[in-house]
Design a protein around this motif. Structure first.
Motif, PDB file in Angstrom:
ATOM      1  N   ALA A 111      21.384  -6.491  29.303  1.00  0.00           N
ATOM      2  CA  ALA A 111      21.095  -7.081  28.027  1.00  0.00           C
ATOM      3  C   ALA A 111      19.691  -6.450  27.405  1.00  0.00           C
ATOM      4  CB  ALA A 111      20.817  -8.723  28.151  1.00  0.00           C
ATOM      5  N   PRO A 112      19.420  -6.572  26.187  1.00  0.00           N
ATOM      6  CA  PRO A 112      18.300  -5.892  25.562  1.00  0.00           C
ATOM      7  C   PRO A 112      16.980  -6.265  26.089  1.00  0.00           C
ATOM      8  CG  PRO A 112      19.384  -7.242  24.018  1.00  0.00           C
ATOM      9  CD  PRO A 112      20.493  -7.153  25.284  1.00  0.00           C
ATOM     10  N   LYS A 167      22.999  -2.327  21.525  1.00  0.00           N
ATOM     11  CA  LYS A 167      22.481  -3.614  21.623  1.00  0.00           C
ATOM     12  C   LYS A 167      21.806  -3.715  23.018  1.00  0.00           C
ATOM     13  CE  LYS A 167      25.126  -6.398  18.407  1.00  0.00           C
ATOM     14  NZ  LYS A 167      26.395  -7.058  18.585  1.00  0.00           N
ATOM     15  N   ARG A 168      22.420  -3.176  23.962  1.00  0.00           N
ATOM     16  CA  ARG A 168      22.077  -3.277  25.506  1.00  0.00           C
ATOM     17  C   ARG A 168      20.782  -2.296  25.716  1.00  0.00           C
ATOM     18  NH1 ARG A 168      25.935  -3.893  29.858  1.00  0.00           N
ATOM     19  NH2 ARG A 168      27.548  -4.895  28.986  1.00  0.00           N
ATOM     20  N   GLN A 200      21.664  -0.230  15.953  1.00  0.00           N
ATOM     21  CA  GLN A 200      21.243  -1.577  16.517  1.00  0.00           C
ATOM     22  C   GLN A 200      19.663  -1.513  17.272  1.00  0.00           C
ATOM     23  OE1 GLN A 200      23.393  -4.146  16.412  1.00  0.00           O
ATOM     24  NE2 GLN A 200      24.426  -2.529  15.008  1.00  0.00           N
ATOM     25  N   HIS A 201      19.248  -0.438  17.059  1.00  0.00           N
ATOM     26  CA  HIS A 201      17.733  -0.298  17.656  1.00  0.00           C
ATOM     27  C   HIS A 201      16.623  -1.097  17.156  1.00  0.00           C
ATOM     28  CE1 HIS A 201      14.574   1.618  19.976  1.00  0.00           C
ATOM     29  NE2 HIS A 201      15.589   1.648  20.959  1.00  0.00           N
ATOM     30  N   ARG A 202      15.884  -1.808  17.941  1.00  0.00           N
ATOM     31  CA  ARG A 202      15.087  -2.632  17.163  1.00  0.00           C
ATOM     32  C   ARG A 202      14.117  -1.924  16.253  1.00  0.00           C
ATOM     33  NH1 ARG A 202      12.621  -7.064  19.514  1.00  0.00           N
ATOM     34  NH2 ARG A 202      10.635  -7.725  18.481  1.00  0.00           N
ATOM     35  N   ILE A 233      28.386  -0.043  19.576  1.00  0.00           N
ATOM     36  CA  ILE A 233      27.364  -0.990  18.781  1.00  0.00           C
ATOM     37  C   ILE A 233      26.720  -1.807  19.986  1.00  0.00           C
ATOM     38  CG2 ILE A 233      27.372  -3.051  17.390  1.00  0.00           C
ATOM     39  CD1 ILE A 233      29.274  -1.438  15.576  1.00  0.00           C
ATOM     40  N   GLU A 234      27.737  -2.386  21.008  1.00  0.00           N
ATOM     41  CA  GLU A 234      27.398  -2.947  22.239  1.00  0.00           C
ATOM     42  C   GLU A 234      26.291  -2.211  22.941  1.00  0.00           C
ATOM     43  OE1 GLU A 234      27.752  -6.061  22.697  1.00  0.00           O
ATOM     44  OE2 GLU A 234      26.736  -5.874  24.892  1.00  0.00           O
ATOM     45  N   SER A 285      18.651  -1.819  23.039  1.00  0.00           N
ATOM     46  CA  SER A 285      17.747  -1.860  21.681  1.00  0.00           C
ATOM     47  C   SER A 285      16.323  -1.695  21.904  1.00  0.00           C
ATOM     48  CB  SER A 285      18.456  -3.017  20.799  1.00  0.00           C
ATOM     49  OG  SER A 285      18.341  -4.147  21.485  1.00  0.00           O
ATOM     50  N   ASN A 286      16.028  -2.438  23.187  1.00  0.00           N
ATOM     51  CA  ASN A 286      14.496  -2.670  23.067  1.00  0.00           C
ATOM     52  C   ASN A 286      13.885  -1.360  24.015  1.00  0.00           C
ATOM     53  OD1 ASN A 286      14.085  -4.901  21.819  1.00  0.00           O
ATOM     54  ND2 ASN A 286      14.742  -6.343  23.496  1.00  0.00           N
TER      55      ASN A 286
END
Ligand SMILES: O=C(O)[C@@H](CO)OP(=O)(O)O
Length: 342
Positions: free
Chosen positions: A317-318, A129-130, A157-159, A125-126, A132-133
């Motif tokens: 980070a995303p 998040k990283r 988690q993907h945007r 999941i983490e 996700s963009n």
């Protein structure tokens, strides 16, 4: 209404097409032209089907208009396939699966199919998040559940909230039954290809043994050689070199063409299958690869540009701005994200 009827009819055609070249179904006549990728639909009292091209599915048709959809060639994001091909840039994300039950127990796992631990689920999941963009167009995983779980959990988690869908290619029938006939739905999905070639290297007689106990028994150096050398296989198992022969070959034959056509690809796989791919991408020598270690659930970004792979490390980070600067398409995407946020 007409479309729904057509989809149903084409579905029947695909199921029947194993059994011969001519069929009659209901009141609709459908004729397939395999070479031209064209489907003709007509309404008549009795119909005749000929040929059985089943590599694509129909998403839109009426009595006068036809179109054909190939999920592998389709673009799921902005921009046409052709324009992206010209741009010749794409992102490649590699992620080793999250912690598995046998990682936790410190056992040699190889191609034994064990799931993630709770920590592994959190790592996946983490990882999601990283990244996700970063737009993802295609996902490749191994055939093992820990890699598939990682890919699926990361994509939650993907945007874009696209749905990863496993393309079942193991038989014609499985392929036919999992066809999607709605263009809208197809646009909201990401094809996932599960390939055994990306599996963890086969650890032979070490599979299921405790790593510490094995080192105590055979010596630290020997076990390190089995685990990290390029060409020394563990007893009855695969060396990294043998693993590379299938994993890197698969990468070159199947994944590179996607990158070449401008698709952003994520690969969820394993410590050693990814080490072999990274060795190829980074042009590491058999000496250099010895010290290459991959953490569980840590995505690594590469940019594919003008036929070269440029290593960009792990997105922390995303919103990490640097990630988006590398290709025109990612830069545009980033700009759009900013516009949406302001
Ligand atoms: O047990 C395995 O299959 C691998 C990956 O977890 O172990 P190693 O790091 O020793 O190659």
């Amino acid at each position: 209404m007409a479309n729904a009827m057509l989809h149903q009819t084409v579905g029947t055609l695909q199921l029947l097409s194993n059994s011969g070249t001519h069929w009659e179904v209901g009141n609709n006549s459908v004729r397939l032209f395999p070479k031209s990728f064209k489907l003709e639909v007509g309404i008549s009292k009795r119909g005749t089907y000929s040929s059985g091209e089943r590599k694509f599915s129909v998403i839109q048709a009426s009595a006068s208009q036809t179109s054909v959809y190939n999920p592998v060639l389709s673009t799921s994001d902005n921009g046409t396939h052709e324009s992206r091909k010209k741009s010749n840039e794409a992102a490649l994300i590699l992620v080793r699966h999250g912690e598995s039950l046998w990682n936790e127990k410190n056992l040699f796992t190889g191609c034994v199919d064990v799931p993630l631990t709770k920590k592994g689920v959190e790592e996946a999941i983490e990882a999601g998040k990283r990244i996700s963009n970063i737009p993802v167009d295609m996902i490749y995983t191994s055939a093992l559940i820990r890699a598939q779980m990682t890919a699926m959990l990361a994509m939650t988690q993907h945007r874009r909230k696209k749905v990863p869908i496993i393309m079942h290619n193991e038989s014609e029938q499985a392929k036919a039954w999992s066809q999607i006939y709605s263009e809208e739905t197809m646009k909201q999905s990401i094809p996932v290809i599960a390939a055994w070639q990306l599996n963890e290297r086969m650890y032979g007689e070490l599979q299921g043994l405790n790593k510490q106990e094995t080192a105590d028994r055979f010596g630290k150096e020997k076990v390190h050689e089995w685990r990290r050398s390029y060409d020394i296989p563990p007893p009855n198992g695969e060396s990294l070199e043998m693993c590379a022969q299938r994993a890197v070959a698969y990468f070159k034959d199947n994944i590179e063409p996607q990158l070449l056509s401008g698709k952003n690809v994520m690969i969820a796989a394993h410590g050693n299958s990814l080490r072999s791919i990274i060795m190829y991408l980074d042009k590491l020598t058999s000496q250099e690869v010895i010290s290459l270690e991959l953490s569980t659930g840590m995505p690594m970004l590469y940019i594919f540009k003008e036929g070269k792979f440029i290593r960009r490390g792990s997105p922390v980070a995303p919103t990490e701005a640097g990630v988006y600067a590398y290709t025109r398409r990612l830069a545009q995407y980033r700009q759009k994200l900013d516009e949406m946020l302001h």
